[in-house]
Motif scaffolding. Structure first.
Motif, PDB file in Angstrom:
ATOM      1  N   TRP A  11       0.689  -1.159  -0.028  1.00  0.00           N
ATOM      2  CA  TRP A  11       0.095   0.121  -0.132  1.00  0.00           C
ATOM      3  C   TRP A  11       0.690   1.188  -0.042  1.00  0.00           C
ATOM      4  O   TRP A  11       0.412   2.178  -0.513  1.00  0.00           O
ATOM      5  N   ALA A  12       2.056   1.406   0.482  1.00  0.00           N
ATOM      6  CA  ALA A  12       2.774   2.396   0.678  1.00  0.00           C
ATOM      7  C   ALA A  12       3.117   3.034  -0.746  1.00  0.00           C
ATOM      8  O   ALA A  12       3.383   4.325  -0.865  1.00  0.00           O
ATOM      9  N   HIS A  13       3.174   2.414  -1.774  1.00  0.00           N
ATOM     10  CA  HIS A  13       3.570   2.831  -2.988  1.00  0.00           C
ATOM     11  C   HIS A  13       2.334   3.622  -3.775  1.00  0.00           C
ATOM     12  O   HIS A  13       2.333   4.076  -4.878  1.00  0.00           O
ATOM     13  N   LEU A  14       1.299   3.508  -3.092  1.00  0.00           N
ATOM     14  CA  LEU A  14      -0.286   4.039  -3.680  1.00  0.00           C
ATOM     15  C   LEU A  14      -0.616   5.362  -3.101  1.00  0.00           C
ATOM     16  O   LEU A  14      -1.679   5.514  -3.355  1.00  0.00           O
ATOM     17  N   VAL A  15       0.299   5.980  -2.189  1.00  0.00           N
ATOM     18  CA  VAL A  15      -0.280   7.100  -1.650  1.00  0.00           C
ATOM     19  C   VAL A  15      -0.514   8.177  -2.704  1.00  0.00           C
ATOM     20  O   VAL A  15       0.219   8.269  -3.614  1.00  0.00           O
ATOM     21  N   GLY A  16      -1.612   8.732  -2.731  1.00  0.00           N
ATOM     22  CA  GLY A  16      -2.004   9.854  -3.643  1.00  0.00           C
ATOM     23  C   GLY A  16      -2.872   9.370  -4.747  1.00  0.00           C
ATOM     24  O   GLY A  16      -3.456   9.942  -5.509  1.00  0.00           O
ATOM     25  N   GLY A  17      -3.033   8.207  -4.696  1.00  0.00           N
ATOM     26  CA  GLY A  17      -3.670   7.593  -5.878  1.00  0.00           C
ATOM     27  C   GLY A  17      -5.166   7.031  -5.494  1.00  0.00           C
ATOM     28  O   GLY A  17      -5.322   7.097  -4.325  1.00  0.00           O
ATOM     29  N   VAL A  18      -5.978   6.815  -6.314  1.00  0.00           N
ATOM     30  CA  VAL A  18      -7.346   6.726  -6.125  1.00  0.00           C
ATOM     31  C   VAL A  18      -7.526   5.156  -6.100  1.00  0.00           C
ATOM     32  O   VAL A  18      -7.039   4.512  -7.094  1.00  0.00           O
ATOM     33  N   VAL A  19      -7.987   4.431  -4.911  1.00  0.00           N
ATOM     34  CA  VAL A  19      -8.007   3.121  -4.841  1.00  0.00           C
ATOM     35  C   VAL A  19      -9.440   2.745  -4.554  1.00  0.00           C
ATOM     36  O   VAL A  19     -10.507   3.466  -4.108  1.00  0.00           O
ATOM     37  N   ARG A  29     -15.277   1.148  -0.461  1.00  0.00           N
ATOM     38  CA  ARG A  29     -15.262   2.514  -0.831  1.00  0.00           C
ATOM     39  C   ARG A  29     -14.252   2.658  -1.784  1.00  0.00           C
ATOM     40  O   ARG A  29     -13.324   2.037  -1.948  1.00  0.00           O
ATOM     41  N   VAL A  30     -14.314   4.037  -2.511  1.00  0.00           N
ATOM     42  CA  VAL A  30     -13.620   4.323  -3.377  1.00  0.00           C
ATOM     43  C   VAL A  30     -12.991   5.718  -2.902  1.00  0.00           C
ATOM     44  O   VAL A  30     -13.962   6.561  -2.668  1.00  0.00           O
ATOM     45  N   GLY A  31     -11.627   6.010  -2.917  1.00  0.00           N
ATOM     46  CA  GLY A  31     -11.156   7.282  -2.418  1.00  0.00           C
ATOM     47  C   GLY A  31      -9.547   7.395  -2.713  1.00  0.00           C
ATOM     48  O   GLY A  31      -8.947   6.325  -3.137  1.00  0.00           O
ATOM     49  N   ARG A  32      -9.231   8.580  -2.331  1.00  0.00           N
ATOM     50  CA  ARG A  32      -7.814   8.923  -2.846  1.00  0.00           C
ATOM     51  C   ARG A  32      -7.233   8.374  -1.281  1.00  0.00           C
ATOM     52  O   ARG A  32      -7.225   8.784  -0.112  1.00  0.00           O
TER      53      ARG A  32
END
Length: 94
Positions: A11-19, A29-32
């Motif tokens: 998960w650490a590589h996904l900061v700032g992305g929409v998941v 949920r869908v969110g940043r």
């Protein structure tokens, strides 16, 4: 454009992305993704117009999925574009 879904453990590589946040295979949920712990055991999804900032933990069974756009007739996902050097595919940040 169609999409390919990827479950992600780091998960650490996904900061700032929409998941997409999922529990037992169901969309929660869908969110940043706003922040994670260095070991990717916990993450926070940012507040938006409807939901508050929320903590999710792997130990509780939550999984993160990215829906990656696929270029028509190519069959391959578009490359990483969330401004890091990881080289992993991800959705652009908001």
């Amino acid at each position: 454009m169609s999409e390919v879904a990827w479950d992600r453990d780091d998960w650490a590589h996904l900061v700032g992305g929409v998941v997409e946040v999922r529990l037992n295979g169901q969309l929660v949920r869908v969110g940043r993704m706003e922040q994670t712990t260095p070991d990717s055991s916990m993450m926070w999804v940012a507040a938006d117009a409807v939901e508050q900032r929320t903590l999710y933990m792997k130990a509780w069974g939550y999984k993160v999925r990215l829906s990656i756009p696929v270029r028509p007739n190519s069959g391959t996902a578009e490359p990483c574009n969330h401004r890091c050097a990881c080289g992993n595919p991800a959705v652009a940040p908001i």
